[in-house]
Design an enzyme around this catalytic site. Structure first.
Site, mmCIF file in Angstrom:
data_model
loop_
_atom_site.group_PDB
_atom_site.id
_atom_site.type_symbol
_atom_site.label_atom_id
_atom_site.label_comp_id
_atom_site.label_asym_id
_atom_site.label_seq_id
_atom_site.Cartn_x
_atom_site.Cartn_y
_atom_site.Cartn_z
ATOM 1 N N LEU A 92 0.935 -1.241 0.009
ATOM 2 C CA LEU A 92 -0.121 0.016 0.079
ATOM 3 C C LEU A 92 0.866 1.198 0.038
ATOM 4 O O LEU A 92 1.935 1.242 0.568
ATOM 5 C CB LEU A 92 -0.805 0.024 1.124
ATOM 6 C CG LEU A 92 -2.064 -1.036 1.114
ATOM 7 C CD1 LEU A 92 -2.653 -1.321 2.673
ATOM 8 C CD2 LEU A 92 -3.167 -0.640 0.161
ATOM 9 N N ASN A 106 -1.621 -4.447 10.479
ATOM 10 C CA ASN A 106 -1.209 -5.655 9.870
ATOM 11 C C ASN A 106 -0.482 -6.735 10.685
ATOM 12 O O ASN A 106 -0.001 -6.531 11.774
ATOM 13 C CB ASN A 106 -0.164 -5.363 8.771
ATOM 14 C CG ASN A 106 0.164 -6.337 7.840
ATOM 15 O OD1 ASN A 106 -0.573 -6.945 7.328
ATOM 16 N ND2 ASN A 106 1.393 -6.406 7.481
ATOM 17 N N HIS A 108 2.300 -9.999 10.318
ATOM 18 C CA HIS A 108 3.205 -10.569 9.533
ATOM 19 C C HIS A 108 3.804 -11.598 10.123
ATOM 20 O O HIS A 108 3.913 -11.809 11.310
ATOM 21 C CB HIS A 108 4.431 -9.368 9.320
ATOM 22 C CG HIS A 108 5.556 -9.727 8.375
ATOM 23 N ND1 HIS A 108 5.186 -9.809 7.130
ATOM 24 C CD2 HIS A 108 6.602 -10.081 8.569
ATOM 25 C CE1 HIS A 108 6.487 -10.371 6.832
ATOM 26 N NE2 HIS A 108 7.324 -10.649 7.403
ATOM 27 N N LEU A 143 7.519 -0.800 4.245
ATOM 28 C CA LEU A 143 6.765 -2.530 4.232
ATOM 29 C C LEU A 143 7.198 -2.909 5.445
ATOM 30 O O LEU A 143 8.276 -3.337 5.782
ATOM 31 C CB LEU A 143 7.352 -3.021 2.924
ATOM 32 C CG LEU A 143 6.948 -4.433 2.777
ATOM 33 C CD1 LEU A 143 5.484 -4.396 2.561
ATOM 34 C CD2 LEU A 143 7.629 -5.031 1.474
#
Ligand code: GRF
Length: 203
Positions: A92, A106, A108, A143
């Site tokens: 994104l 998020n 991960h 990221l």
């Protein structure tokens, strides 16, 4: 509270959120499940649960910013309090991240800062690591680089493959992700310039 969940595939973390809401562990409505892929099987599960779904296919857009612009518009129509990336396999841009910064999480599948990016379990095995895990973090433009909130650790055993390790890790993802969301909705979790804070303590 309203939670929007973005997926790209099976959506097992999304299912964990649906279950947590149904069990009353998470006092929230999942107002939207959106995917960048029409074939994401998680969309069928969301529909079966009576949750609004949307599909914004990245192939329909000329570039990342155009895709992100469409995705922001779609998500903002549902006015979520919290946006959850769950197996969402798109990078994104600030076009999407900026409007939701501080309420965009998020998960991960590695013990960040180790192994940002893809194939995390394979890399941990090849490195001969003794443990692996997952990290819930605030999303920033870096990221997999946003401030970590909560991690789960599992042992790596000699006969592990990337698949057996992923299975062990994802089971704990389904525990820590709804928990981190609960903390956020309780107002206990915040993101500042200095990083993530829980109950006023820097994490
Ligand atoms: C999980 O390993 C998760 O850590 C990563 O994507 C994988 C699939 O997630 N973000 P899900 O089963 O689609 O929620």
């Amino acid at each position: 509270s309203r939670i929007a969940i973005l997926i790209s595939g099976r959506g097992s973390n999304m299912q964990a959120f649906i279950a947590a809401c149904q069990r009353g562990e998470l006092d929230a409505d999942i107002c939207l499940v959106a995917s960048n892929r029409a074939d994401a099987s998680g969309l069928d599960i969301a529909r079966a649960a009576g949750i609004d779904t949307a599909c914004i296919e990245h192939g329909d857009y000329s570039d990342r910013e155009a895709f992100d612009t469409a995705l922001v518009a779609c998500v903002q129509r549902y006015a979520p309090d919290l946006v959850i990336l769950a197996g969402f396999m798109r990078i994104l841009t600030p076009v999407f991240i900026t409007p939701f910064t501080g309420r965009l999480l998020n998960i991960h599948p590695s013990l960040l800062p180790k192994y940002p990016g893809l194939h995390t379990h394979k890399r941990a095995l090849e490195a001969g690591d003794r443990e692996a895990g997952a990290t819930v973090h605030f999303v920033t433009p870096a990221l997999d680089g946003g401030p970590p909130i909560l991690q789960a650790r599992v042992p790596i055993v000699p006969r592990d493959t990337a698949e057996t390790l992923a299975t062990r890790v994802v089971a704990l993802e389904h525990v820590i992700y709804p928990l981190a969301a609960l903390w956020f909705l309780q107002g206990r979790l915040s993101l500042t310039e200095q990083g993530a804070y829980l109950d006023g303590q820097k994490i």
